[in-house]
Scaffold this motif. Structure first.
Motif, PDB file in Angstrom:
ATOM      1  N   GLN A 224       0.082  -9.040   2.416  1.00 33.04           N
ATOM      2  CA  GLN A 224      -0.477  -9.416   1.114  1.00 33.04           C
ATOM      3  C   GLN A 224       0.177 -10.679   0.561  1.00 33.04           C
ATOM      4  O   GLN A 224       0.333 -10.857  -0.646  1.00 33.04           O
ATOM      5  CB  GLN A 224      -0.357  -8.262   0.111  1.00 33.04           C
TER       6      GLN A 224
ATOM      7  N   ASP B  57       0.813  -1.216   0.000  1.00 35.71           N
ATOM      8  CA  ASP B  57       0.000   0.000   0.000  1.00 35.71           C
ATOM      9  C   ASP B  57       0.849   1.269   0.000  1.00 35.71           C
ATOM     10  O   ASP B  57       0.323   2.375   0.121  1.00 35.71           O
ATOM     11  CB  ASP B  57      -0.939   0.011   1.208  1.00 35.71           C
TER      12      ASP B  57
ATOM     13  N   VAL C 147      -7.635  -3.038  -4.045  1.00 34.32           N
ATOM     14  CA  VAL C 147      -8.355  -2.549  -2.865  1.00 34.32           C
ATOM     15  C   VAL C 147      -9.588  -1.761  -3.296  1.00 34.32           C
ATOM     16  O   VAL C 147     -10.675  -1.912  -2.720  1.00 34.32           O
ATOM     17  CB  VAL C 147      -7.427  -1.680  -1.990  1.00 34.32           C
TER      18      VAL C 147
ATOM     19  N   TYR D 228      -1.848  -3.469  -6.046  1.00 30.52           N
ATOM     20  CA  TYR D 228      -2.555  -3.453  -4.762  1.00 30.52           C
ATOM     21  C   TYR D 228      -3.594  -2.333  -4.658  1.00 30.52           C
ATOM     22  O   TYR D 228      -4.747  -2.584  -4.284  1.00 30.52           O
ATOM     23  CB  TYR D 228      -1.534  -3.354  -3.624  1.00 30.52           C
TER      24      TYR D 228
ATOM     25  N   THR E 200      -5.834  -9.034  -0.724  1.00 28.45           N
ATOM     26  CA  THR E 200      -5.332  -7.767  -0.191  1.00 28.45           C
ATOM     27  C   THR E 200      -5.511  -7.680   1.320  1.00 28.45           C
ATOM     28  O   THR E 200      -4.942  -6.787   1.953  1.00 28.45           O
ATOM     29  CB  THR E 200      -6.055  -6.584  -0.855  1.00 28.45           C
TER      30      THR E 200
END
Length: 740
Positions: free
Chosen positions: A420, A95, A475, A471, A415
């Motif tokens: 992850q 992230d 999300v 990612y 996620t």
């Protein structure tokens, strides 16, 4: 065309002998093409003579440019020159979160010597004097180790890990500039050249489809900006539709990228901010974006690769930003302009000096010595985003749209996995399916280039990781397509699965601990005590990450608390549980206790933290924890906890040589133990008070306390205790008689 197995091809130059740590590197894709110039540049840089600190090689490139794959490729070929091992750590979360240098140092220390104790966290997680960073640099002295540091965000993460050992080599990958460290001449990754792009597509899609449509293949490579990640995703799209023409793939990708670009440029609604286009690096001569055939060979600039504009053929000595030249740097990294009238950010309490600023010299280190390590530079760079109009996102959008519902749901749900990263055990818990089905789904997603393959788990099962470049989009898709209740249920299932696995491992390691938990399904079961030990140690960081994530969100404290309890009971049974791991767990217990207003539990956690600090000889930190524990214990009205905190603080003052405070705290603990009617503790504390009085040369008081302790021990019938106290009393009287 049958796909090749997804294991890293070591290459023709791979070392013949086994070098420790090679199995820790990410497995990476099976196919590797091109990058000959970049590999040659890395090898030439690694061969240069080094003095002073460890030399640093840097691979800079945009997300999806293949920098991690190239770093792993180089590490496997260069490992022969570093017989003491290869260490690997990621310095960014998917992230974009920044990993503190101390956390990376602890991970590297565990890899370097699993049996050696890892220092507890210090007052700062980012400073060069943080205990774990100091221990790592000391451990690297005299060794020839290759450190691969993936996705470094800024120089502040890197410089605390650099040892005064020229025999070690550091290879760092980054998406942004690393200003502040001298003698860095990075290799900039742009797109693949035309030949390599064609080879990659031919190998992934099938030589016939590409050779029959060379123009379509070239168009597809150009639409992908010749970046390996986008090419792989589009190859996965073509494999999923054998009837689709390569030209159609290029046309579809161009259409999706155009739509995403128009959507990003459109005015946003209320509450949304329009995304700002990435600023190009000024002062650089670069080729056209996406034009294959221009490698980064011979680059002397250290510019950060800017999304939307690959840096190719750079000739400038530095990417100068108006108003802020890079001073004192031999490489040409892009500098971040300082905002007029704005002072550097102050560091939050306990987080060390602000990133990019030179910290205060450590004890015994002169300002000149420190300057050789790091110069003042910009504040930490923000994570380099992948804009919606990027070909990588366009390729992902096309491929994601072709996934079966089960695979798409698995991909979104991963996620939620710790770091992850997931194996069939955790993936099956997240989506609520049998482990064999989860294993097949994970393999299918990896086959279509949507998951990266990690080093295998302790039992040999495959492990996969959501690529950081995908990612944020995943999300967003999860938030759009999955209900919040489904997400919370997936997280709860994961925690319960980890609790059962940890309790099962504990039952195998200590069969006499109590009633064994209900057996797990055969596909999830840990087969033996050795398997349980390897699983606990191999998954330790992910287990701790799962607890931290759950407690950080604060909605599953019950399940997280059970996992903490299970880990506190199971990890010491491995014989290799680091005090730093136990420290992290007790910190998490403290967080939950304070959140829910449970002073008794908070006091117990603080006492455990104080005990760990005291065992490490860090007496000042231990006193702080004991004092805080005493306050919580008084709030809860728990006299035993108060007495324990008082005695712990007294022991710290005694170790620090402060006999006056030691006598005071021991005396308060003594009064509390006497009121509670605990004669054994009373005798022990009387002897401690006598020792403190002796250190103050208050011999009459010490004599009286020793005699009182003997009287209590006589009533208890403790002959061994009487002998020890009697010997101490005799020694005191002998010294007094001798005029001491």
């Amino acid at each position: 065309m049958a796909r090749k197995t997804a294991t890293m091809d070591p290459g023709p130059d791979a070392p013949a002998g086994a070098v420790p740590g090679l199995d820790r590197l990410p497995a990476g894709p099976a196919l590797f093409v091109g990058r000959r110039a970049e590999l040659a540049a890395l090898r030439a840089a690694a061969a240069r003579p080094a003095t002073g600190r460890s030399p640093v090689l840097v691979l800079a490139g945009r997300p999806g440019s293949g920098r991690t794959t190239l770093a792993v490729r180089f590490a496997r070929t260069a490992a022969v020159d570093h017989p003491d091992g290869v260490l690997f750590a990621r310095l960014s979360a998917p992230d974009g979160g920044r990993v503190a240098p101390a956390r990376a140092a602890r991970l590297l220390l565990e890899q370097l010597d699993p049996e050696a104790p890892v220092p507890l966290p210090g007052a700062t997680e980012d400073g060069r004097d943080e205990p774990a960073c100091v221990a790592l640099r000391e451990a690297l002295a005299g060794r020839r180790v290759l450190l691969v540091l993936d996705d470094v965000r800024d120089a502040g993460q890197l410089w605390p890990l650099l040892a005064d050992e020229p025999g070690c080599l550091v290879l760092a990958t980054t998406a942004g500039p690393l200003t502040g460290i001298e003698d860095i001449d990075p290799v900039i990754l742009g797109g693949l050249d035309r030949q390599a792009s064609g080879e990659l597509l031919a190998d992934l899609v099938g030589g016939t489809r590409i050779s029959c449509d060379p123009v379509g293949g070239a168009d597809l490579a150009e639409a992908c900006a010749a970046r390996p990640a986008a090419l792989r995703l589009m190859a996965g799209w073509l494999r999923g539709d054998p009837k689709a023409a390569v030209t159609e793939a290029a046309r579809e990708l161009t259409r999706v990228v155009g739509e995403e670009s128009a959507r990003s440029a459109a005015p946003k609604g209320d509450g949304e901010k329009a995304e700002k286009p990435a600023k190009p690096v000024q002062g650089a001569k670069s080729g056209k974006p996406g034009k294959p055939g221009k490698s980064a060979q011979g680059v002397k600039s250290a510019q950060a690769a800017v999304p939307g504009k690959p840096v190719q053929g750079v000739k400038s000595a530095q990417a100068a930003v108006p108003g802020k030249p890079v001073q004192g740097a031999k490489s040409a990294q892009a500098a971040v302009p300082a905002k007029p009238g704005k002072a550097p950010k102050a560091s939050p309490p306990g987080e060390g000096p602000a990133e990019g600023l030179a910290p205060e010299p450590a004890a015994g280190e002169t300002a000149g010595e420190q300057a050789a390590w790091v110069k003042p530079g910009p504040e930490p760079a923000e994570p380099v985003p992948v804009p919606d109009s990027d070909p990588l996102i366009g390729a992902f959008t096309l491929l994601y749209g072709t996934l079966p519902a089960a695979q798409a749901r698995m991909l979104r749900t991963l996620t939620l996995a710790p770091a992850q990263t997931a194996d069939p055990r955790t993936a099956s818990a997240l989506v609520g399916c049998p482990a064999p089905e989860a294993a097949a789904t994970l393999a299918a997603l990896a086959e279509r280039e949507l998951l990266g393959q990690e080093a295998p788990a302790a039992d040999g099962s495959s492990r996969y990781r959501v690529p950081g470049r995908l990612y944020p989009r995943l999300v967003r898709l999860r938030e759009q397509e999955d209900r919040p209740a489904e997400t919370e249920l997936a997280r709860a299932r994961l925690l319960e699965r980890l609790v059962r696995l940890t309790e099962s491992a504990r039952a195998l390691l200590d069969p006499e601990a109590g009633t064994a938990p209900d057996p797990l399904p055969a596909a999830l079961r840990l087969g033996s005590p050795e398997h349980a030990r390897e699983w606990l140690l191999g998954e330790r960081d992910l287990l701790l990450g799962a607890v931290a994530d759950a407690i950080g969100q604060g909605d599953l404290d019950g399940s997280a608390g059970r996992l903490v309890t299970a880990l506190l009971r199971a990890l010491p049974l491995t014989g290799a549980a680091a005090p730093a791991d136990l420290y992290r767990l007790h910190e998490l217990v403290l967080t939950v206790a304070e959140r829910h207003g449970r002073p008794r539990r908070a006091s117990a956690a603080l006492l455990n933290l104080g005990d760990l600090q005291a065992a490490a000889g860090r007496w000042e930190q231990a006193v702080t924890h004991y004092r805080a524990a005493l306050e919580h214990a008084r709030t809860a009205g728990d006299e035993p906890l108060c007495a324990r905190a008082l005695e712990g603080a007294a022991g710290c003052h005694r170790a620090l040589g402060d006999a006056v405070r030691a006598a005071d705290w021991y005396g308060r603990a003594l009064g509390l133990r006497q009121s509670m009617g605990e004669p054994a503790a009373e005798a022990r504390l009387l002897a401690r008070v006598a020792e403190a009085h002796t250190a103050q040369r208050r011999f009459d008081e010490a004599d009286r306390e020793y005699r009182a302790a003997l009287a209590v021990l006589r009533r208890l019938g403790d002959e061994r205790g009487r002998e020890a106290v009697g010997a101490a009393l005799a020694d005191l009287r002998e010294r007094v008689d001798a005029g001491w």
